[in-house]
Enzyme design. Structure first.
Site, PDB file in Angstrom:
ATOM      1  N   ASP A  83      88.103  44.218  24.263  1.00  0.00           N
ATOM      2  CA  ASP A  83      89.007  44.038  25.395  1.00  0.00           C
ATOM      3  C   ASP A  83      88.943  42.564  25.847  1.00  0.00           C
ATOM      4  OD1 ASP A  83      90.644  45.940  27.380  1.00  0.00           O
ATOM      5  OD2 ASP A  83      89.602  44.484  28.635  1.00  0.00           O
TER       6      ASP A  83
ATOM      7  N   HIS B 221      88.166  52.927  22.853  1.00  0.00           N
ATOM      8  CA  HIS B 221      88.197  51.609  23.470  1.00  0.00           C
ATOM      9  C   HIS B 221      86.840  51.186  24.005  1.00  0.00           C
ATOM     10  CE1 HIS B 221      90.168  48.177  25.296  1.00  0.00           C
ATOM     11  NE2 HIS B 221      89.568  48.452  26.446  1.00  0.00           N
TER      12      HIS B 221
ATOM     13  N   TYR C   8      94.083  39.183  34.463  1.00  0.00           N
ATOM     14  CA  TYR C   8      95.330  39.407  33.729  1.00  0.00           C
ATOM     15  C   TYR C   8      96.375  38.370  34.130  1.00  0.00           C
ATOM     16  CZ  TYR C   8      93.699  43.926  31.993  1.00  0.00           C
ATOM     17  OH  TYR C   8      93.015  44.910  31.337  1.00  0.00           O
TER      18      TYR C   8
END
Length: 405
Positions: free
Chosen positions: A193, A383, A331
């Protein structure tokens, strides 16, 4: 500390380079407040779809909240954290929190492991023992690691950026400083990630001390494939593995990218997840379809790689540190394309888990990483691979870095 000369001169940041022990201390009042807020949740009506296509099902979140408020014990999760040594140091004006465990074995290879969102240092707790003490976990002393697990800026117990600029590149620079400050002249790095983004940027900065990296969420998607996403049609001539990866990416881009788009565009608007524990939990649970399905199964009573307490330890850490919005800003800050190859030139190991956002095919991986030293296509795991499948994950890191020792 930050030293200002005059109002017209630039700010000069002079770091306190000391490494300070850090103690986790959560007051009972914070836990009482959390419980009250969970119990006061105002619930919407049940979803009208018969599946998870509208988001986290009401039944899942109500069972989540019931267990959180009545049975879950943060102190047990806190004890898991406190079992390891924690430290704080200042890098580039930012307080960086990290776990640091040295192996008892000589010639242990130093390793820095970076989490992502909505993860935290809790993702990596299960791999500390197998990696630092391999002989107790069925492996050889020659596979031992010293392990460093930092909290990203804005996450967990690290400081929260108050100015612009803390993107994966700046964080990668800080991690290199951290490893050198700890006295390591030769080390490796791992991430998934956002951890992959930081780890690849460390490789691109090319410090001579960094001899190799491993990733469980690689950036391998070729340009001609990326141009067809989302919506397709997929490029002609894809192999079965490539078509499977394309299908996974198409589904994620079409149905699963909403949270990332919102945090990349308007993270400050997310006051609701900073104010509501259940709102925060639902936002974090809906990271990707496979992870949500796993979490729903866990709260439906099934046995999985994660437990109810695993999931709640992570969400509760976000709540207690009030990092819902500060973590989301990463982000907004980053301008990197997640899945585009970056030109990493040092040795790389890749573990392709089936329930990752996409399971990178060997063909794409070999092109993206010309010095690929390990590739394995796993049959279980998603994930949060280190968290869900710690034994397999530890074996993957041993296999990746064995040739570099």
């Amino acid at each position: 500390m930050t030293q200002k000369t005059t109002s017209t001169e630039p700010v000069v940041v002079i770091d306190d380079t000391s490494i300070r022990p850090f103690t986790i201390d959560v007051p009972h009042e914070a836990l009482d407040d959390l419980r009250r807020r969970i119990e006061a949740t105002r619930w919407p009506e049940r979803e009208t779809a018969p599946d998870q296509s509208q988001g986290v099902p009401l039944a899942t979140m109500q069972e989540f909240a019931r267990y959180w408020a009545t049975e879950y014990d943060w102190r047990k999760g806190e004890a898991k954290l406190k079992a390891f040594p924690h430290f704080m140091t200042e890098i580039d004006g930012m307080d960086i929190h990290f776990i640091h465990v040295r192996s008892k074995h000589e010639d242990a290879l130093p390793l820095i492991v970076t989490h992502g969102w909505p993860g935290s240092i809790i993702e990596q707790l299960k791999i500390i023992g197998p990696l630092t003490d391999p002989t107790t976990h069925g492996a050889s002393a020659s596979d031992a690691f010293d392990i460093v697990i930092p909290s990203l800026p804005g996450y967990g117990y690290s400081g929260k950026p108050t100015t612009l600029g803390w993107d994966p590149i700046r964080t990668a620079t800080a991690w290199i400083v951290l490893m050198k400050r700890l006295g390591y002249t030769r080390f490796v790095a791992q991430g998934g990630d956002w951890g992959n983004a930081v780890t690849e940027q460390m490789a691109l900065l090319a410090p001579p001390e960094l001899i190799g990296i491993h990733t469980n969420m690689p950036a391998t998607v070729p340009d001609d494939v990326a141009k067809t996403l989302p919506g397709g049609p997929s490029p002609p001539g894809l192999s079965a593995d490539e078509q499977h990866a394309w299908d996974q990416l198409d589904s994620f881009y079409t149905h699963g990218l909403g949270y990332a788009n919102e945090m990349a565009n308007r993270p400050q608007t997310l006051y609701g997840i900073a104010d509501s524990p259940v709102g925060l939990a639902a936002w974090m649970c809906d990271h990707d379809a496979s992870s949500l399905a796993l979490i729903a199964r866990v709260f439906d009573g099934q046995n999985e790689g994660l437990t109810r307490d695993d999931i709640l330890d992570n969400v509760t850490l976000y709540w207690l540190t009030n990092t819902a919005v500060s973590s989301a800003r990463l982000y907004w800050q980053s301008k990197l394309a997640f899945f585009a190859p970056k030109g990493v030139a040092i040795p790389v190991g890749v573990s392709a888990f089936p329930d990752e956002l996409y399971q990178a095919p060997r063909s794409w991986t070999e092109k993206a990483y010309p010095k690929l030293i390990h590739y394995n296509r796993l049959n279980k795991g998603g994930h949060f691979a280190a968290w869900e499948q710690p034994q397999v994950f530890s074996e993957e890191l041993r296999a990746t870095f064995r040739s570099l020792r």
